[in-house]
Design a protein around this motif. Sequence first.
Motif, PDB file in Angstrom:
ATOM      1  N   THR A  95       2.282 -38.379   0.963  1.00  0.00           N
ATOM      2  CA  THR A  95       1.872 -37.750   2.137  1.00  0.00           C
ATOM      3  C   THR A  95       2.131 -36.265   1.916  1.00  0.00           C
ATOM      4  O   THR A  95       1.538 -35.347   2.669  1.00  0.00           O
ATOM      5  CB  THR A  95       3.132 -37.919   3.123  1.00  0.00           C
ATOM      6  N   LYS A  98      -1.892 -34.456   2.417  1.00  0.00           N
ATOM      7  CA  LYS A  98      -2.301 -34.880   3.641  1.00  0.00           C
ATOM      8  C   LYS A  98      -3.487 -35.372   3.830  1.00  0.00           C
ATOM      9  O   LYS A  98      -4.098 -36.370   4.495  1.00  0.00           O
ATOM     10  CB  LYS A  98      -1.739 -33.835   4.747  1.00  0.00           C
ATOM     11  N   THR A 127       3.179 -36.703  10.260  1.00  0.00           N
ATOM     12  CA  THR A 127       1.752 -36.804   9.904  1.00  0.00           C
ATOM     13  C   THR A 127       0.904 -37.690  11.093  1.00  0.00           C
ATOM     14  O   THR A 127      -0.111 -37.144  11.207  1.00  0.00           O
ATOM     15  CB  THR A 127       1.785 -37.333   8.398  1.00  0.00           C
TER      16      THR A 127
END
Length: 211
Positions: A95, A98, A127
């Motif tokens: 993550t 992104k 996110t």
Amino acid sequence: GEGEQNSILLPLTLTLSLKGRGKYKVTLQHATRNYQVNKMKDKRVLILDGMWNKSLSAVRSFGKKGFHVTAGEKTRFATALFSRYCDRRFVYPSTKNKSKFLDCLENELRENNYDLIIPTELSTQMTLVSNRDRLSRYCKIPFPDPEKTRMIQNKASLMRYALENGFEIPKTYFIEHLSQLSFVDADYPLLIKPRESSGSRGISYVKSRDG
């Protein structure tokens, strides 16, 4: 009705190999096993952050309820991916990147018709909720907007909200620094918790004022 369970009686067919006598197939009409058939198997859930025990618990819980469960993590060696309730494994980019993570996740959601996605870590939750418009067309994201998600994750904010709205909570002292403990007429033993943490990280058990 929905979620109805049925027991199915299945005959078991075994192939036996006897030394020097060839192979024989034996059908055991009375040796049976109960299989639970749950119509919830049509429901599909994707659980992320599979390295954590809380994700493993989620996989087990949904699996026991009959969901088709996919467990995901940035490595294939995550605990939840080896659960017997995990029907499918999904390995995705970190993550921290992104763009790559979202591209990979969107493709997974598009191709597999999930009903629900469950991220268990705050960074992953943030996110997803920050990109709700992009992802929610494929499945439900059962978390509020980023501001509320951040508030809920902050233990002090959550406890204050509970107090202000009449919910019972354990006796809680709100301090900004450990040095303030000497000025608090606290009941011991007590737990000192960081305002933001995951699992049991950062929690201290204090038996008395002297430690």
